[in-house]
Design a protein around this motif. Structure first.
Motif, PDB file in Angstrom:
ATOM      1  N   ASP A 177       0.813  -1.226   0.000  1.00 27.56           N
ATOM      2  CA  ASP A 177       0.000   0.000   0.000  1.00 27.56           C
ATOM      3  C   ASP A 177       0.846   1.276   0.000  1.00 27.56           C
ATOM      4  O   ASP A 177       0.320   2.363  -0.201  1.00 27.56           O
ATOM      5  CB  ASP A 177      -0.918   0.030   1.238  1.00 27.56           C
ATOM      6  CG  ASP A 177      -2.081  -0.943   1.076  1.00 27.56           C
ATOM      7  OD1 ASP A 177      -2.354  -1.354  -0.066  1.00 27.56           O
ATOM      8  OD2 ASP A 177      -2.701  -1.283   2.100  1.00 27.56           O
ATOM      9  N   CYS A 178       2.139   1.138   0.255  1.00 24.52           N
ATOM     10  CA  CYS A 178       2.985   2.340   0.329  1.00 24.52           C
ATOM     11  C   CYS A 178       4.231   2.198  -0.530  1.00 24.52           C
ATOM     12  O   CYS A 178       5.288   2.708  -0.185  1.00 24.52           O
ATOM     13  CB  CYS A 178       3.352   2.640   1.779  1.00 24.52           C
ATOM     14  SG  CYS A 178       4.141   1.266   2.606  1.00 24.52           S
ATOM     15  N   CYS A 179       4.089   1.453  -1.651  1.00 26.80           N
ATOM     16  CA  CYS A 179       5.294   1.143  -2.442  1.00 26.80           C
ATOM     17  C   CYS A 179       5.683   2.255  -3.411  1.00 26.80           C
ATOM     18  O   CYS A 179       6.716   2.182  -4.044  1.00 26.80           O
ATOM     19  CB  CYS A 179       5.107  -0.170  -3.190  1.00 26.80           C
ATOM     20  SG  CYS A 179       3.810  -0.109  -4.441  1.00 26.80           S
ATOM     21  N   ARG A 180       4.900   3.301  -3.534  1.00 24.53           N
ATOM     22  CA  ARG A 180       5.071   4.364  -4.554  1.00 24.53           C
ATOM     23  C   ARG A 180       5.063   3.751  -5.964  1.00 24.53           C
ATOM     24  O   ARG A 180       6.118   3.553  -6.592  1.00 24.53           O
ATOM     25  CB  ARG A 180       6.324   5.198  -4.320  1.00 24.53           C
ATOM     26  CG  ARG A 180       6.287   6.475  -5.176  1.00 24.53           C
ATOM     27  CD  ARG A 180       7.597   7.223  -5.221  1.00 24.53           C
ATOM     28  NE  ARG A 180       7.786   8.183  -4.150  1.00 24.53           N
ATOM     29  CZ  ARG A 180       8.933   8.771  -3.863  1.00 24.53           C
ATOM     30  NH1 ARG A 180      10.001   8.500  -4.554  1.00 24.53           N
ATOM     31  NH2 ARG A 180       9.021   9.625  -2.862  1.00 24.53           N
ATOM     32  N   ASP A 238       4.778   3.028  -9.891  1.00 31.78           N
ATOM     33  CA  ASP A 238       5.288   3.725 -11.076  1.00 31.78           C
ATOM     34  C   ASP A 238       4.232   3.641 -12.177  1.00 31.78           C
ATOM     35  O   ASP A 238       3.089   3.257 -11.930  1.00 31.78           O
ATOM     36  CB  ASP A 238       6.622   3.105 -11.512  1.00 31.78           C
ATOM     37  CG  ASP A 238       6.518   1.592 -11.647  1.00 31.78           C
ATOM     38  OD1 ASP A 238       5.427   1.099 -12.061  1.00 31.78           O
ATOM     39  OD2 ASP A 238       7.485   0.898 -11.342  1.00 31.78           O
ATOM     40  N   SER A 239       4.611   3.981 -13.394  1.00 33.91           N
ATOM     41  CA  SER A 239       3.614   4.019 -14.463  1.00 33.91           C
ATOM     42  C   SER A 239       3.658   2.767 -15.341  1.00 33.91           C
ATOM     43  O   SER A 239       3.102   2.754 -16.430  1.00 33.91           O
ATOM     44  CB  SER A 239       3.827   5.265 -15.319  1.00 33.91           C
ATOM     45  OG  SER A 239       5.136   5.254 -15.854  1.00 33.91           O
ATOM     46  N   ARG A 272      11.723   1.176 -17.032  1.00 34.91           N
ATOM     47  CA  ARG A 272      11.166   2.462 -16.600  1.00 34.91           C
ATOM     48  C   ARG A 272      10.417   2.342 -15.261  1.00 34.91           C
ATOM     49  O   ARG A 272       9.582   3.166 -14.910  1.00 34.91           O
ATOM     50  CB  ARG A 272      10.276   3.069 -17.677  1.00 34.91           C
ATOM     51  CG  ARG A 272       9.110   2.231 -18.095  1.00 34.91           C
ATOM     52  CD  ARG A 272       8.441   2.757 -19.378  1.00 34.91           C
ATOM     53  NE  ARG A 272       7.094   2.201 -19.519  1.00 34.91           N
ATOM     54  CZ  ARG A 272       5.995   2.803 -19.065  1.00 34.91           C
ATOM     55  NH1 ARG A 272       6.057   3.953 -18.442  1.00 34.91           N
ATOM     56  NH2 ARG A 272       4.816   2.239 -19.219  1.00 34.91           N
ATOM     57  N   GLY A 273      10.786   1.321 -14.509  1.00 37.57           N
ATOM     58  CA  GLY A 273      10.154   1.089 -13.210  1.00 37.57           C
ATOM     59  C   GLY A 273      10.740   1.961 -12.110  1.00 37.57           C
ATOM     60  O   GLY A 273      11.876   2.436 -12.194  1.00 37.57           O
ATOM     61  N   GLY A 274       9.978   2.143 -11.077  1.00 32.31           N
ATOM     62  CA  GLY A 274      10.347   3.032  -9.982  1.00 32.31           C
ATOM     63  C   GLY A 274      11.457   2.516  -9.082  1.00 32.31           C
ATOM     64  O   GLY A 274      12.013   3.275  -8.294  1.00 32.31           O
ATOM     65  N   LEU A 275      11.778   1.225  -9.188  1.00 27.90           N
ATOM     66  CA  LEU A 275      12.881   0.697  -8.368  1.00 27.90           C
ATOM     67  C   LEU A 275      14.227   0.877  -9.055  1.00 27.90           C
ATOM     68  O   LEU A 275      15.268   0.641  -8.443  1.00 27.90           O
ATOM     69  CB  LEU A 275      12.675  -0.788  -8.063  1.00 27.90           C
ATOM     70  CG  LEU A 275      11.479  -1.158  -7.190  1.00 27.90           C
ATOM     71  CD1 LEU A 275      11.356  -2.677  -7.077  1.00 27.90           C
ATOM     72  CD2 LEU A 275      11.613  -0.546  -5.798  1.00 27.90           C
ATOM     73  N   GLY A 276      14.200   1.255 -10.338  1.00 29.70           N
ATOM     74  CA  GLY A 276      15.455   1.376 -11.065  1.00 29.70           C
ATOM     75  C   GLY A 276      16.165   0.043 -11.146  1.00 29.70           C
ATOM     76  O   GLY A 276      15.534  -1.021 -11.125  1.00 29.70           O
ATOM     77  N   LEU A 311      13.984  -3.410   1.417  1.00 28.34           N
ATOM     78  CA  LEU A 311      12.805  -2.802   0.798  1.00 28.34           C
ATOM     79  C   LEU A 311      11.532  -3.512   1.259  1.00 28.34           C
ATOM     80  O   LEU A 311      10.517  -2.880   1.550  1.00 28.34           O
ATOM     81  CB  LEU A 311      12.919  -2.862  -0.724  1.00 28.34           C
ATOM     82  CG  LEU A 311      13.847  -1.817  -1.356  1.00 28.34           C
ATOM     83  CD1 LEU A 311      14.164  -2.156  -2.803  1.00 28.34           C
ATOM     84  CD2 LEU A 311      13.210  -0.434  -1.267  1.00 28.34           C
ATOM     85  N   ASN A 317       8.484  -1.751   3.361  1.00 30.19           N
ATOM     86  CA  ASN A 317       7.099  -1.759   2.888  1.00 30.19           C
ATOM     87  C   ASN A 317       6.163  -2.442   3.880  1.00 30.19           C
ATOM     88  O   ASN A 317       4.955  -2.181   3.868  1.00 30.19           O
ATOM     89  CB  ASN A 317       7.005  -2.425   1.515  1.00 30.19           C
ATOM     90  CG  ASN A 317       7.331  -1.471   0.379  1.00 30.19           C
ATOM     91  OD1 ASN A 317       6.457  -0.751  -0.087  1.00 30.19           O
ATOM     92  ND2 ASN A 317       8.587  -1.429  -0.034  1.00 30.19           N
TER      93      ASN A 317
END
Lengths: 401, 401
Positions: free
Chosen positions: B357-360, B362-363, B374-378, B388, B392
């Motif tokens: 619920d708090c992972c931020r 990505d698109s 293009r993921g938010g974890l790079g 991580l 979470n």
């Protein structure tokens, strides 16, 4: 090779100006999946314009998954590995109230407590004695004198105060005297290593005198000591980066952290506008400016999404005044994320922006968490930001031939 | 600071549940440039739905360019730096057959070999003696007794078997007795350090008795010893993460690896469905579940692109049963890539997904190699995945004040 040995060996001095803008707790989270974060919800035309000129990315304050306090969060931004350089609790408390620690100081967090007639703790916080009362007792404790050591006693809040010993040969490794329970007497201060034997002895003398001074008090008739900490040994900015650095902050904690790395704390601003006034006034005297903005963090801690949005817009609004000074490098970042959703510091990487004439701009159109994912800086540990800043300022020589 | 000293100091215990799904060898390659990978070719509606809720990225099992075996691949996912924590060959072989190593055990890979009348090796693998014959000989070797040491002899496959010595003061550094050539006699076991002198002596006694027991055999009339290894010293999950951890795996190797980090191996499932049955049954008893799926790796090793696609779809199909348990955090990853094109483990980073619920979020719209870029974890080293996961799950305190 230690990164500071590296930067020391590569320093170039020039007339460039670097401005590091830290919006505390800048990163956030959407309230609903798919929604905007606070930074994305805010109208930030000036940050977005900088984003189009600059290069952005996501900085990891410590390591993935680790949520930092203000100490490690800022050490990372200042270029010091926050897992290697640790600011002890006592040092951080002293720093937080604006006490200027010197080399060799040992700082200690103290709590007034209540003892019964047998000397056993009945209240570890002396009934959370009000600050004015507590401050009066702190002033009494300033009468304590110990041979060969300078002693400072400073009020903090309610039952909390700070003691600092200054002198030669004072190690910082002494065990807490707070037994963490009631019904037992406080512990004696015991050194954890040979280098701290003198500190333990000095602490014992302090406690003996404090016991006599406080004996007549109804509630606060003694105190405990914990978080003994020597001043952390951080190589200063001038030496490792060749920068004359100024800190422009409202709150004592951030002034203190900046002082620990050798920055000069300038002025006593009360608002962001006054901070920018100071920046303009001091522009010729320094090479590097750390400007700290608190309210993106405090509103996040309050869980107030809308207020964090407003504070972000307030932060954005001063940027034209900074750009007008024509800095060589502008950095915009945070020491960690503070999502309103979590009401606390978090581990989420922080949108970070570098603007200079040679930063290699990416294709980002705005400044924010989602946009930063495709930024040219990628994801990086915050401790690398300072070398990037120096490089963009033309202040680092080539490494090796 | 060591990352496990850090996590130890930050542990929060709560009621959260973390599920780590490891599709072995998950990452792949397209058969033709521009084509889909196995994961991208597979119909994975459930993984794609998780990808829209979660945050993805690419995990580097060890370091860029390094293709790991199962041991280092899993150690990384479990949060242990695979370059610091090394599982010796003997320990890995014992682990792989399900032998439960204990503190102080030394495990050794053994090969039956053929000696001529002068005691020189003529076949280092005893004609690849069939497993049933080899197992019968292993049973004979179980008669060997050595004062003060417990001895285990376990069959593996064909000419290979494992010996484990259990006792006090057994170091793991003894040189191989296999001379790696024929026409010469086997070497004596020689300790490489003082702490392993007893082990070398015990090995010598074992070899003397084995030589007598095997003397009458036509092919396998002796054996060599190599890969001496003490049980690796991995700080257990409960201690470093505060997690009661369960492993739900079909194959002995993965059960063994999980046991080495202190997970409890539950049940004896034979299929993925049975693994999920077990997950549901054990839900209340543990905080963390490692679920291992083998066939994305084995089909890749076979070079069977289509079959790896099918197995990926089989893996996808069980996800609703896992989501129905309402875990706090779901992790989907692999221990390395196994592209059918290469028929082997590879170094390519592995698509990795975190859902909470708090992972931020990505698109990303789907789960796969291209989307993960293009993921938010790079891109991140796999060893950071556990911190991580803990973050979470709300299981880590702030670092520093």
């Amino acid at each position: 090779m230690d990164v500071h040995d590296l930067t020391r060996s590569l320093i170039i001095k020039n007339d460039s100006k670097i401005v590091m803008l830290v919006a505390d707790g800048l990163g956030g989270l959407p309230l609903q999946p798919g929604g905007p974060t606070e930074l994305e919800a805010a109208a930030t035309p000036n940050l977005d314009a900088l984003a189009r000129r600059g290069v952005q990315g996501l900085s990891l304050p410590v390591l993935p998954g680790i949520s930092p306090g203000s100490g490690p969060g800022h050490l990372g931004l200042f270029g010091y590995d926050p897992l290697r350089y640790v600011i002890g609790r006592g040092s951080l408390e002293a720093t937080g109230i604006g006490f200027e620690l010197q080399e060799g100081d040992v700082a200690i967090r103290c709590n007034f407590c209540t003892l019964d007639k047998q000397g056993r703790i009945v209240d570890r916080r002396a009934g959370r004695i009000p600050t004015p009362e507590s401050s009066a007792l702190v002033h009494k404790l300033r009468d304590i004198q110990i041979d060969g050591v300078e002693v400072f006693v400073e009020p903090v809040k309610e039952h909390r105060f700070v003691v600092v010993f200054r002198g030669d040969g004072l190690g910082g490794n002494v065990r807490d005297t707070d037994p963490q329970q009631t019904g037992v007497p406080p512990l004696d201060p015991v050194a954890s290593d040979a280098a701290s034997a003198k500190t333990a002895d000095v602490a014992k003398q302090f406690l003996d005198q404090a016991r006599r001074i406080l004996a007549g008090e109804a509630n606060a008739n003694f105190h405990t000591m914990r978080g003994f900490a020597a001043k952390p040994n951080l190589p200063p900015y001038e030496e490792v980066y060749g920068l004359r650095a100024a800190a422009i902050a409202v709150y004592p904690m951030y002034k203190g952290l900046a002082r620990l790395v050798g920055m000069t704390v300038v002025g006593t601003p009360a608002t962001l506008d006054e901070q920018i006034d100071l920046l303009a006034q001091q522009w010729q005297k320094y090479d590097f400016f750390f400007v700290h903005f608190k309210y993106t963090d405090s509103t996040g801690e309050d869980g107030n999404f809308d207020e964090k949005v407003k504070r972000t817009e307030q932060f954005d609004a001063v940027l034209p005044r900074i750009s007008a000074l024509n800095p060589t490098v502008i950095l915009v970042t945070g020491d960690h994320s503070t999502p309103s959703l979590l009401r606390s510091h978090s581990w989420h990487p922080v949108p970070t922006l570098i603007v200079s004439d040679c930063c290699r701009t990416d294709s980002c159109e705005a400044f924010g968490e989602t946009e930063a994912i495709r930024g040219g800086l990628g994801q990086f540990e915050a401790k690398h930001l300072m070398t990037l800043a120096l490089a963009n300022a033309g202040r680092l020589n080539k490494y090796g031939a």
